[in-house]
Design a protein around this motif. Structure first.
Motif, PDB file in Angstrom:
ATOM      1  N   TYR A   7       0.817  -1.214   0.000  1.00 29.03           N
ATOM      2  CA  TYR A   7       0.000   0.000   0.000  1.00 29.03           C
ATOM      3  C   TYR A   7       0.852   1.264   0.000  1.00 29.03           C
ATOM      4  CZ  TYR A   7      -4.057  -2.895   0.283  1.00 29.03           C
ATOM      5  OH  TYR A   7      -5.023  -3.823  -0.019  1.00 29.03           O
ATOM      6  N   LEU A   8       2.014   1.222   0.614  1.00 32.44           N
ATOM      7  CA  LEU A   8       2.907   2.385   0.541  1.00 32.44           C
ATOM      8  C   LEU A   8       3.424   2.570  -0.881  1.00 32.44           C
ATOM      9  CD1 LEU A   8       4.789   2.076   3.942  1.00 32.44           C
ATOM     10  CD2 LEU A   8       3.045   3.766   3.301  1.00 32.44           C
ATOM     11  N   LYS A   9       3.643   1.474  -1.603  1.00 33.64           N
ATOM     12  CA  LYS A   9       4.011   1.589  -3.014  1.00 33.64           C
ATOM     13  C   LYS A   9       2.881   2.240  -3.809  1.00 33.64           C
ATOM     14  CE  LYS A   9       6.415  -1.717  -5.103  1.00 33.64           C
ATOM     15  NZ  LYS A   9       6.929  -3.047  -5.512  1.00 33.64           N
ATOM     16  N   GLU A  10       1.657   1.851  -3.523  1.00 37.86           N
ATOM     17  CA  GLU A  10       0.488   2.453  -4.184  1.00 37.86           C
ATOM     18  C   GLU A  10       0.416   3.948  -3.881  1.00 37.86           C
ATOM     19  OE1 GLU A  10      -3.516   2.315  -6.026  1.00 37.86           O
ATOM     20  OE2 GLU A  10      -2.251   0.574  -5.717  1.00 37.86           O
ATOM     21  N   LEU A  11       0.653   4.303  -2.629  1.00 39.63           N
ATOM     22  CA  LEU A  11       0.623   5.698  -2.207  1.00 39.63           C
ATOM     23  C   LEU A  11       1.645   6.524  -3.003  1.00 39.63           C
ATOM     24  CD1 LEU A  11       0.550   7.016   1.398  1.00 39.63           C
ATOM     25  CD2 LEU A  11       2.370   7.713  -0.080  1.00 39.63           C
ATOM     26  N   PHE A  12       2.914   6.088  -2.990  1.00 38.92           N
ATOM     27  CA  PHE A  12       3.952   6.858  -3.669  1.00 38.92           C
ATOM     28  C   PHE A  12       3.778   6.828  -5.187  1.00 38.92           C
ATOM     29  CE2 PHE A  12       6.114   6.302   0.451  1.00 38.92           C
ATOM     30  CZ  PHE A  12       6.359   7.647   0.710  1.00 38.92           C
ATOM     31  N   TYR A  13       3.285   5.726  -5.736  1.00 36.11           N
ATOM     32  CA  TYR A  13       3.023   5.662  -7.172  1.00 36.11           C
ATOM     33  C   TYR A  13       2.034   6.760  -7.573  1.00 36.11           C
ATOM     34  CZ  TYR A  13       1.450   4.121 -11.728  1.00 36.11           C
ATOM     35  OH  TYR A  13       1.128   4.098 -13.058  1.00 36.11           O
ATOM     36  N   ASN A  14       0.939   6.878  -6.834  1.00 37.59           N
ATOM     37  CA  ASN A  14      -0.071   7.886  -7.149  1.00 37.59           C
ATOM     38  C   ASN A  14       0.466   9.303  -7.003  1.00 37.59           C
ATOM     39  OD1 ASN A  14      -2.668   6.625  -7.940  1.00 37.59           O
ATOM     40  ND2 ASN A  14      -2.388   5.544  -6.010  1.00 37.59           N
ATOM     41  N   LEU A  15       1.300   9.541  -5.998  1.00 36.23           N
ATOM     42  CA  LEU A  15       1.851  10.888  -5.820  1.00 36.23           C
ATOM     43  C   LEU A  15       2.817  11.257  -6.944  1.00 36.23           C
ATOM     44  CD1 LEU A  15       2.355  11.013  -1.948  1.00 36.23           C
ATOM     45  CD2 LEU A  15       0.512  12.023  -3.311  1.00 36.23           C
ATOM     46  N   PHE A  16       3.680  10.322  -7.341  1.00 41.23           N
ATOM     47  CA  PHE A  16       4.601  10.601  -8.457  1.00 41.23           C
ATOM     48  C   PHE A  16       3.828  10.757  -9.770  1.00 41.23           C
ATOM     49  CE2 PHE A  16       7.951   8.832  -5.666  1.00 41.23           C
ATOM     50  CZ  PHE A  16       8.858   9.884  -5.754  1.00 41.23           C
ATOM     51  N   LYS A  17       2.829   9.943  -9.974  1.00 41.61           N
ATOM     52  CA  LYS A  17       2.026  10.021 -11.198  1.00 41.61           C
ATOM     53  C   LYS A  17       1.348  11.391 -11.296  1.00 41.61           C
ATOM     54  CE  LYS A  17      -1.665   7.497 -13.594  1.00 41.61           C
ATOM     55  NZ  LYS A  17      -2.986   8.047 -13.397  1.00 41.61           N
ATOM     56  N   ASN A  18       0.764  11.847 -10.202  1.00 44.50           N
ATOM     57  CA  ASN A  18       0.111  13.157 -10.200  1.00 44.50           C
ATOM     58  C   ASN A  18       1.109  14.281 -10.465  1.00 44.50           C
ATOM     59  OD1 ASN A  18      -2.380  12.047  -9.723  1.00 44.50           O
ATOM     60  ND2 ASN A  18      -2.541  12.737  -7.612  1.00 44.50           N
ATOM     61  N   ALA A  19       2.280  14.195  -9.836  1.00 46.21           N
ATOM     62  CA  ALA A  19       3.297  15.229 -10.043  1.00 46.21           C
ATOM     63  C   ALA A  19       3.717  15.279 -11.509  1.00 46.21           C
ATOM     64  CB  ALA A  19       4.504  14.978  -9.144  1.00 46.21           C
ATOM     65  N   MET A  20       3.922  14.111 -12.114  1.00 40.35           N
ATOM     66  CA  MET A  20       4.316  14.076 -13.518  1.00 40.35           C
ATOM     67  C   MET A  20       3.220  14.630 -14.422  1.00 40.35           C
ATOM     68  SD  MET A  20       6.419  10.531 -13.901  1.00 40.35           S
ATOM     69  CE  MET A  20       6.813  10.837 -15.622  1.00 40.35           C
ATOM     70  N   GLU A  21       1.983  14.263 -14.148  1.00 34.80           N
ATOM     71  CA  GLU A  21       0.870  14.742 -14.968  1.00 34.80           C
ATOM     72  C   GLU A  21       0.681  16.255 -14.842  1.00 34.80           C
ATOM     73  OE1 GLU A  21      -2.406  12.291 -13.698  1.00 34.80           O
ATOM     74  OE2 GLU A  21      -1.805  10.645 -15.017  1.00 34.80           O
ATOM     75  N   ALA A  22       1.121  16.827 -13.741  1.00 31.85           N
ATOM     76  CA  ALA A  22       1.004  18.274 -13.537  1.00 31.85           C
ATOM     77  C   ALA A  22       2.066  19.049 -14.318  1.00 31.85           C
ATOM     78  CB  ALA A  22       1.114  18.602 -12.048  1.00 31.85           C
ATOM     79  N   MET A  23       3.015  18.322 -14.938  1.00 27.20           N
ATOM     80  CA  MET A  23       4.100  18.967 -15.678  1.00 27.20           C
ATOM     81  C   MET A  23       4.206  18.374 -17.084  1.00 27.20           C
ATOM     82  SD  MET A  23       6.976  19.168 -12.672  1.00 27.20           S
ATOM     83  CE  MET A  23       7.041  17.400 -12.455  1.00 27.20           C
ATOM     84  N   PRO A  24       3.214  18.607 -17.940  1.00 30.18           N
ATOM     85  CA  PRO A  24       3.224  17.974 -19.265  1.00 30.18           C
ATOM     86  C   PRO A  24       4.395  18.405 -20.148  1.00 30.18           C
ATOM     87  CG  PRO A  24       1.446  19.584 -19.101  1.00 30.18           C
ATOM     88  CD  PRO A  24       2.051  19.450 -17.733  1.00 30.18           C
ATOM     89  N   THR A  25       4.983  19.547 -19.868  1.00 29.02           N
ATOM     90  CA  THR A  25       6.130  19.997 -20.673  1.00 29.02           C
ATOM     91  C   THR A  25       7.448  19.843 -19.929  1.00 29.02           C
ATOM     92  OG1 THR A  25       5.837  22.285 -19.943  1.00 29.02           O
ATOM     93  CG2 THR A  25       4.711  21.639 -21.968  1.00 29.02           C
ATOM     94  N   GLY A  26       7.428  19.191 -18.790  1.00 31.64           N
ATOM     95  CA  GLY A  26       8.653  18.962 -18.029  1.00 31.64           C
ATOM     96  C   GLY A  26       8.728  19.833 -16.791  1.00 31.64           C
TER      97      GLY A  26
END
Length: 168
Positions: free
Chosen positions: A60-79
């Motif tokens: 579940y901690l892997k799920e937690l960090f996966y979602n946080l990194f995914k959201n951060a990446m999606e918030a920066m579509p141009t890098g």
């Protein structure tokens, strides 16, 4: 979309947490390996601080960090950049994940943990709902600071030991 909703309902109803000592640095390394930051023109900066093990559920901690990194990446579509820092006190491992993406409008901050709430064109809005549930299950705390157009910072406090926390 339907399968995303079904997956969330299954997660919410049937998740069974198994607490053991886990290495958060190892968990984050495993999660980070799932992303191709370079192709998205994203720089990842991980604090080199030695981390204590905590009592938690690795899956579940892997799920937690996966979602946080995914959201951060999606918030920066141009890098951009994602900065991860750690701090430990006598009770908590404090982790912050900060990006310089699009940020979250102030009027939406109260809704971000609600299941099926999303401001994106894709997805069903269950990532942060799962994150919140996992933090609660671990008797931790989560907060998000954001300035629209400048990025977001997610701060987690996860207990080092499995203790009941008195909430105020």
């Amino acid at each position: 979309m339907v399968s995303g909703i079904e997956a969330y309902v299954g997660f919410a109803k049937q998740h069974d947490i198994n607490f053991n000592y886990v290495d958060v640095a190892e968990i984050i390394s495993e999660v980070v390996a799932n992303f191709d930051f370079e192709s998205k023109n994203i720089t990842l900066q991980l604090s080199d601080k030695q981390l204590s093990s905590i009592v938690g559920d690795k899956k579940y901690l892997k799920e937690l960090f996966y979602n946080l990194f995914k959201n951060a990446m999606e918030a920066m579509p141009t890098g951009g950049s994602i900065r991860v820092t750690f701090e430990t006190d006598d009770r908590y491992l404090k982790t912050s994940i900060e990006d310089d993406g699009c940020g979250i409008p102030e009027n939406e901050l109260n809704d971000i943990y609600d299941p099926f709430y999303t401001s994106k064109m894709s997805g069903v809005g269950t990532g942060l709902a799962k994150v919140y549930m996992i933090v609660e299950d671990h008797h931790g705390f989560i907060s998000v600071d954001s300035v629209e157009g400048k990025g977001a910072k997610v701060c987690l406090q996860l207990p080092l030991e499995r203790r009941q926390v008195v909430r105020v």
